[in-house]
Design a protein around this motif. Structure first.
Motif, mmCIF file in Angstrom:
data_model
loop_
_atom_site.group_PDB
_atom_site.id
_atom_site.type_symbol
_atom_site.label_atom_id
_atom_site.label_comp_id
_atom_site.label_asym_id
_atom_site.label_seq_id
_atom_site.Cartn_x
_atom_site.Cartn_y
_atom_site.Cartn_z
ATOM 1 N N LEU A 297 50.665 17.208 56.701
ATOM 2 C CA LEU A 297 50.536 17.542 58.116
ATOM 3 C C LEU A 297 49.108 17.368 58.600
ATOM 4 O O LEU A 297 48.864 16.834 59.699
ATOM 5 C CB LEU A 297 50.996 18.985 58.351
ATOM 6 N N LEU A 298 48.150 17.833 57.798
ATOM 7 C CA LEU A 298 46.755 17.737 58.218
ATOM 8 C C LEU A 298 46.318 16.279 58.355
ATOM 9 O O LEU A 298 45.585 15.927 59.291
ATOM 10 C CB LEU A 298 45.864 18.463 57.206
ATOM 11 N N SER B 186 56.135 26.956 55.849
ATOM 12 C CA SER B 186 56.885 27.976 55.111
ATOM 13 C C SER B 186 57.510 27.352 53.876
ATOM 14 O O SER B 186 58.042 26.238 53.938
ATOM 15 C CB SER B 186 57.990 28.591 55.984
ATOM 16 N N VAL B 187 57.471 28.086 52.769
ATOM 17 C CA VAL B 187 58.109 27.665 51.528
ATOM 18 C C VAL B 187 58.996 28.807 51.053
ATOM 19 O O VAL B 187 58.595 29.978 51.087
ATOM 20 C CB VAL B 187 57.062 27.320 50.444
ATOM 21 N N ASP B 188 60.210 28.478 50.640
ATOM 22 C CA ASP B 188 61.121 29.479 50.096
ATOM 23 C C ASP B 188 60.392 30.265 49.010
ATOM 24 O O ASP B 188 59.781 29.676 48.110
ATOM 25 C CB ASP B 188 62.344 28.778 49.508
ATOM 26 N N ALA C 73 46.313 34.207 51.783
ATOM 27 C CA ALA C 73 45.448 33.684 50.720
ATOM 28 C C ALA C 73 45.420 32.162 50.740
ATOM 29 O O ALA C 73 44.361 31.540 50.537
ATOM 30 C CB ALA C 73 45.929 34.202 49.361
ATOM 31 N N PHE C 74 46.581 31.551 51.003
ATOM 32 C CA PHE C 74 46.695 30.089 51.074
ATOM 33 C C PHE C 74 45.756 29.551 52.155
ATOM 34 O O PHE C 74 45.015 28.576 51.933
ATOM 35 C CB PHE C 74 48.152 29.731 51.383
ATOM 36 N N LEU C 75 45.776 30.174 53.324
ATOM 37 C CA LEU C 75 44.938 29.714 54.428
ATOM 38 C C LEU C 75 43.461 29.927 54.138
ATOM 39 O O LEU C 75 42.629 29.041 54.385
ATOM 40 C CB LEU C 75 45.325 30.446 55.711
ATOM 41 N N GLU C 76 43.131 31.089 53.626
ATOM 42 C CA GLU C 76 41.717 31.414 53.413
ATOM 43 C C GLU C 76 41.087 30.514 52.349
ATOM 44 O O GLU C 76 39.903 30.175 52.448
ATOM 45 C CB GLU C 76 41.589 32.894 53.064
ATOM 46 N N GLY D 107 53.220 23.699 44.048
ATOM 47 C CA GLY D 107 52.501 22.685 44.804
ATOM 48 C C GLY D 107 53.180 22.219 46.063
ATOM 49 O O GLY D 107 52.679 21.310 46.740
ATOM 50 N N ILE D 108 54.326 22.821 46.415
ATOM 51 C CA ILE D 108 55.064 22.367 47.603
ATOM 52 C C ILE D 108 54.275 22.662 48.874
ATOM 53 O O ILE D 108 54.134 21.795 49.747
ATOM 54 C CB ILE D 108 56.458 23.021 47.648
ATOM 55 N N GLY D 109 53.753 23.882 48.987
ATOM 56 C CA GLY D 109 52.987 24.237 50.178
ATOM 57 C C GLY D 109 51.763 23.362 50.347
ATOM 58 O O GLY D 109 51.462 22.897 51.454
ATOM 59 N N GLY D 110 51.053 23.119 49.249
ATOM 60 C CA GLY D 110 49.866 22.275 49.333
ATOM 61 C C GLY D 110 50.191 20.862 49.759
ATOM 62 O O GLY D 110 49.457 20.244 50.550
ATOM 63 N N ALA D 111 51.298 20.323 49.255
ATOM 64 C CA ALA D 111 51.689 18.965 49.626
ATOM 65 C C ALA D 111 52.063 18.876 51.105
ATOM 66 O O ALA D 111 51.690 17.923 51.810
ATOM 67 C CB ALA D 111 52.857 18.508 48.754
ATOM 68 N N LEU D 112 52.811 19.863 51.588
ATOM 69 C CA LEU D 112 53.162 19.892 53.003
ATOM 70 C C LEU D 112 51.907 19.977 53.862
ATOM 71 O O LEU D 112 51.771 19.280 54.878
ATOM 72 C CB LEU D 112 54.074 21.085 53.292
#
Length: 331
Positions: free
Chosen positions: A103-104, A85-87, A130-133, A94-99
């Protein structure tokens, strides 16, 4: 837009709980959480299962949070369940992508073959879907959410149902009223596992250890024992479940609504209205306590429960989508 750099780090507990709760709630406002709940859930985590967490900090504040670990409901050494989750105000940097990459990489190092997560089809989850797909995740399973307002429901029409169940020798007792039974918790644990094996969730389920189950279910601060009911046949003495033949639970969300955690009846007692009577008992108890909304989740193959909920007055809400990524097939 805040273009300040961000850094990834391990969460600092309990100091980060308020920021983490704020990020999670802003990302999924229909299911808010509190710092206290995060603390309790962390303490209830089964230490025998792997889990790792990372947060993103920007300007001294946590703006993103992610965790991934083994799925205690459907454990396989190579399968992992994650959330990220990102605020909303910090997205697009790029915060979500970096997280995600951090993790992966951690579970890849452990030989992960599959990662799962869940979002709804609601508009607030559109960016997440969309991020996941884009990364190769695909929807593998759906769960239907249904909702009922006990204040608007006609609960008086179920008197005949309750009388019929009572005439069969089945008593309905709140879990709070069963404290005199020294085997209550263990019997409920065994009953829960017995019933869960018949829930068509698209998974091979795992039986949680007794101690973990008690912490995660009966001792959870959201659990409402006075609104959760057990169907009891006093003459029955099953070696595992004693006289307990079915039960339903309600969990109280910080936003004020309640969630059905489990409703089920053992196979020998199905088709007699017991499950429906359990739900009605919980609905009536909630209305007597001030009323409110009840939410429940069911799987598409569970047509009997979906039909029961509709007959009770539940109305379909969002669909919860289980996304899966098989490593090696990602985009």
């Amino acid at each position: 837009m805040n273009d300040a750099p961000f850094l990834l780090r391990a969460p600092r507990k309990p100091d980060d709980y308020p920021d983490v709760a704020a990020v999670l709630t802003a990302s999924d406002p229909e299911w808010p959480v509190t710092p206290e709940l995060l603390r309790v859930w962390d303490e209830a985590h089964d230490p025998d299962l792997f889990r790792t967490e990372v947060v993103a900090e920007q300007d001294g504040r946590v703006v993103g949070v992610g965790r991934i670990g083994h799925d205690d409901f459907a454990f396989e050494e190579w399968r992992y369940w994650g959330s990220l989750s990102v605020d909303p105000e910090a997205r697009g940097r790029g915060i979500g992508g970096a997280l995600y990459e951090e993790l992966l990489s951690r579970v890849r190092a452990r030989g992960a073959r599959e990662v799962r997560t869940m979002l709804t089809d609601g508009p607030h989850h559109a960016p997440g879907r969309a991020f996941l797909e884009r990364r190769g995740f695909r929807v593998a399973w759906e769960r239907y959410e249904s909702r009922l307002d006990t204040g608007a429901a006609d609960l008086g029409r179920f008197g005949e149902l309750l009388a019929s169940v009572a005439a069969q020798g089945v008593e309905l007792h709140s879990i709070a009223d069963l404290t005199a039974d020294p085997q209550r918790d263990r019997r409920l644990w065994e009953l829960d596992w017995l019933l869960f094996q018949d829930v068509p969730m698209g998974n091979t389920l795992t039986k949680r250890p007794f101690e973990a189950w008690v912490k995660q279910e009966l001792e959870d601060p959201t659990f409402a024992p006075e609104l959760s009911f057990v169907a009891v046949r006093p003459e029955l003495d099953d070696p595992l479940t004693g006289p307990y033949v079915g039960y339903t639970t309600l969990m109280r969300n910080p936003a004020g609504f309640h969630v059905i955690g489990m409703t089920g009846v053992r196979r020998e007692d199905r088709g007699r209205g017991v499950a429906r009577a359990l739900k009605v008992a919980a609905m009536r108890a909630l209305r007597e306590a001030g009323g409110g909304e009840i939410r429940t989740l069911n799987d598409p193959p569970n047509k009997a429960m979906l039909g029961m909920n509709e007959a009770l007055g539940f109305v379909r809400g969002p669909t919860h989508l289980r996304y899966e990524l098989r490593l090696g097939e990602e985009a």
